[in-house]
Motif scaffolding. Sequence first.
Motif, PDB file in Angstrom:
ATOM      1  N   ILE A   1       0.977  -0.848   0.304  1.00  0.00           N
ATOM      2  CA  ILE A   1      -0.054  -0.236   0.039  1.00  0.00           C
ATOM      3  C   ILE A   1       0.811   1.128   0.134  1.00  0.00           C
ATOM      4  CG2 ILE A   1      -1.471   1.157   1.866  1.00  0.00           C
ATOM      5  CD1 ILE A   1      -3.054  -1.427   2.358  1.00  0.00           C
TER       6      ILE A   1
ATOM      7  N   LEU B   1      -1.726  -5.826  -5.028  1.00  0.00           N
ATOM      8  CA  LEU B   1      -3.136  -5.466  -4.007  1.00  0.00           C
ATOM      9  C   LEU B   1      -3.927  -6.729  -4.107  1.00  0.00           C
ATOM     10  CD1 LEU B   1      -3.586  -1.663  -4.949  1.00  0.00           C
ATOM     11  CD2 LEU B   1      -3.087  -2.850  -3.112  1.00  0.00           C
TER      12      LEU B   1
ATOM     13  N   TYR C   1      -5.187  -9.063  -1.024  1.00  0.00           N
ATOM     14  CA  TYR C   1      -6.290  -8.495  -0.872  1.00  0.00           C
ATOM     15  C   TYR C   1      -6.181  -9.757   0.149  1.00  0.00           C
ATOM     16  CZ  TYR C   1     -11.516  -8.824  -1.233  1.00  0.00           C
ATOM     17  OH  TYR C   1     -13.308  -8.385  -0.921  1.00  0.00           O
TER      18      TYR C   1
ATOM     19  N   VAL D   1     -11.264   0.430  -0.266  1.00  0.00           N
ATOM     20  CA  VAL D   1     -10.528   1.214  -0.214  1.00  0.00           C
ATOM     21  C   VAL D   1     -10.834   2.796  -1.049  1.00  0.00           C
ATOM     22  CG1 VAL D   1     -10.670   1.221  -3.165  1.00  0.00           C
ATOM     23  CG2 VAL D   1      -9.097   2.375  -2.308  1.00  0.00           C
TER      24      VAL D   1
ATOM     25  N   PHE E   1      -6.553   3.545   1.974  1.00  0.00           N
ATOM     26  CA  PHE E   1      -6.998   1.963   2.146  1.00  0.00           C
ATOM     27  C   PHE E   1      -7.172   1.773   3.015  1.00  0.00           C
ATOM     28  CE2 PHE E   1      -4.604   2.080  -2.044  1.00  0.00           C
ATOM     29  CZ  PHE E   1      -5.256   0.943  -2.299  1.00  0.00           C
TER      30      PHE E   1
END
Length: 880
Positions: free
Chosen positions: A766, A838, A842, A855, A865
């Motif tokens: 992130i 990402l 996740y 997000v 985020f």
Amino acid sequence: MKTMKKTRSISFDLTIRLLLATAVFATLTIGSAFWVIQWSDARHHERKIMEYLHFLSRNLSLPIWNYDLNWIRVIGDTFARNEIISKVEIFDENRNVLYHQARPLQSVLIEKEKSVEHNGSIIGYVRIGFSKGFGKTYRRELLFSLLILVMTLFVLAGITGFFLRKILKTPLNTLIKGMDHIARGSYVFSDHLSDYVEFRKILTQFNQMAQSIRQREQELADMNQELSASENRFRTLAESVPCAIFRCKPDSLWTMEFIGSQIETISGYPSTDFIHNAVRSYAGIIHPDDIEMSDKMIRQAIEAGRKWVVERRIIHRDGSLRWVYEEGVAIRNKHGDVSFLDGFILDRTEHKQTELELKKNERHLRTLIETIPDLIWLKDADGVYLSCNPEFERFFGAREAEIVGKTDYDFVDRELADFFREKDKAAMAAGKPSINEEEIIYADDGHRALLETIKTPLYDSERKQVGVLGIARDITQRKQQEEELRSLRNYLANIIDSMPSAIIGVDRDGNVTQWNREAARMTGILPESAAGQKLVTVFPRLAVEMEKVHEAMEMREVRSDPRQILREANEIRYEDVTIYPLKANGIEGAVIRLDDVTGQVRLEEMMVQSEKMLSVGGLAAGMAHEINNPLAGMMQSANVISNRLTIPEHPANQQAAEEAGTSMKAIGLYMEARGIIRMLNNIRESGSRAAEIVSNMLSFARKSDSSMSSHNMAELLDRTMDLAATDYNLKKKFDFRQIEITREYENNLPLVPCEAGKIQQVLLNILRNGAEAMQEDHEKGSEKRPRFILRLIYERSEEMFRIEIEDNGPGMDEATTRRVFEPFFTTKSTNSGTGLGLSVSYFIITENHGGQMSVESTSGAGTKFIVKLPVNQKSRMNAQ
């Protein structure tokens, strides 16, 4: 003295009075008779003329409207054949002669003209001239009668007295008998009246009057015969026209007094069925849905005193629907009441179907033109707009009604208008479509577009140029796509050249069509030199594969030849040969891929060795498990022996010692003296070391290399920030120390069970994405100082630990935000990202830790985020 009255002769007095009475009566009678006859004939002739004109104008309404000159000529010739009609002329609304027929030897006595109307509008005129035979004048008879009257008066003045005196009674009786004969239709008097001089002239006059009456009766008979012949001609005409002429009563059933035989062709029923509703009424075959509407239109027309025109459907005898055109007028009596309805019925089924089909096609064509995304317009030869579609309206920023009738000079600058006009003239001069590209600016929203314009000259039926049809298609996107296609081709060529494999394309005859950089390196032959050459010529060692190449093309199946051994510089290398059949766009061939798999072979050999080591590890784990059970028994037994020998105060130990005849103290001294206690301690220490060795062996044999433990998220996040600041990939693009870090941590935060390494991987991903986004925003001229806001929050109601990382970068639009966690989705350039970071993050949060990841972003307003992790097993299960 009495005055003596003057005596008068009775005969003289009667003569005078009779003379006066006769003169007055005869004058009034003859004048009235002639006036009545003249007035009656005039009225009859006027009505007859108007009937001719009205009938002719009604029958000419539809032919003039359709400009059917043949049918106009048929109707005109039919009327011109009438002997009393000396001239027939038919004009259109501009007084242009459509038909003219005149009898050269007949003069025109009466000439009348009437307009021809259609749907309330004058579409023409008809003029009829009648010959002298049409009406008869009675001037000569009147003069002759007056002359006889005068003569009679003079004669009566001379003979009346004698007549009255001498032979009054007998002659009078004879006259009475003669007049009675006249009343009974006999016009012959007794001859003995001629013996009297006084009655001879009277007899002559009576004979003349009888002759006149006989002549009048003959004229009336001739007129009746003429009227009958005219009626027969009218019936013949009515039967010859294509419509059904009718007269009906003004009732709801349309009770027919007369209707032409053509109604059978129109409805399938004979005309006799409708006369006085003998079998059925005309209203009975009108479609129920059309009755109310058409009756209302007819009532309104009658009340307004004009003719009615309706189109409605009737039900044919065979059950089909027919469209009919009806036109008529109301005939009123002297009191103004409607007595009859006169009109005609015309079958309009084919015309109506054609009309409906034309309207449908017109609607479809208009819809098609309005739906097409291209610009479509129509100009006349002078550049004046005649029509355009909605897309063209956007170009000028005006509606079609505002564009029609104007030119380009009314909407665009003169230079562009001159360019448009020049292209119009070029297309008309060439006499064929011309194509050019034009860059324009839409007036409605101001965007630019590159158009490919086709201008085609238009011709009328005489092949005369009348204008230009223009069609312009927006090729802006196509041009961009062509450019992208060129870039893509170069990109694909670069990809093929960048591949470590040798890629070679061949056609069906084995000629080289594709030769990448690796193939050129392996053979030393450039792609330009290899193209078109036989594969066996430029790459001889592939000659043994040609059979498989043809087999792959024939069978449409992939063929492979793995692990081909090559010897290069005293080194053995391995190569896989894979052949893919190719058939696209009518081109047949194959693609040959050569892969150096030497490293893979070496790796497989290492994996075999690894499998052996894994087998040894499994064996060690099994042995450790088998050793662990007796080892545990030994250690437990050593502990029990130690407890029973070294704890004197235990009641069971004391009782056993007493029963053996000794004491726990003596036993203790013995054990100490013999070193037994020390040996028991050694046994326990050795067992513990052995247990630890077994535990390590079992841990080594386990597949899991990570463990879930509780961590301080503040410390973990700070360590991640330190790691991000030293990340090489990040530092070479942007100095992380220039980013302002704002920490918003709650107090007394709980520990969170997690895999620290994986959580750090998520946080680092992130932070890296946010830093790169803020760097790109800075390179585009943003003056905002890059900043991260780190928040740690404990949501007690849900027992979830919330981590927020917010940046002030460019943000993302809604479409990008929805797809940000999709695998392989990336907004970076091809060489800058894979689109997996990402999506993997996740997966780590949601699947490995039972948490949540989301997000929030707005274009131009940064990105935030949010990561939620459960703080205990219960909250983790609820989250999952």
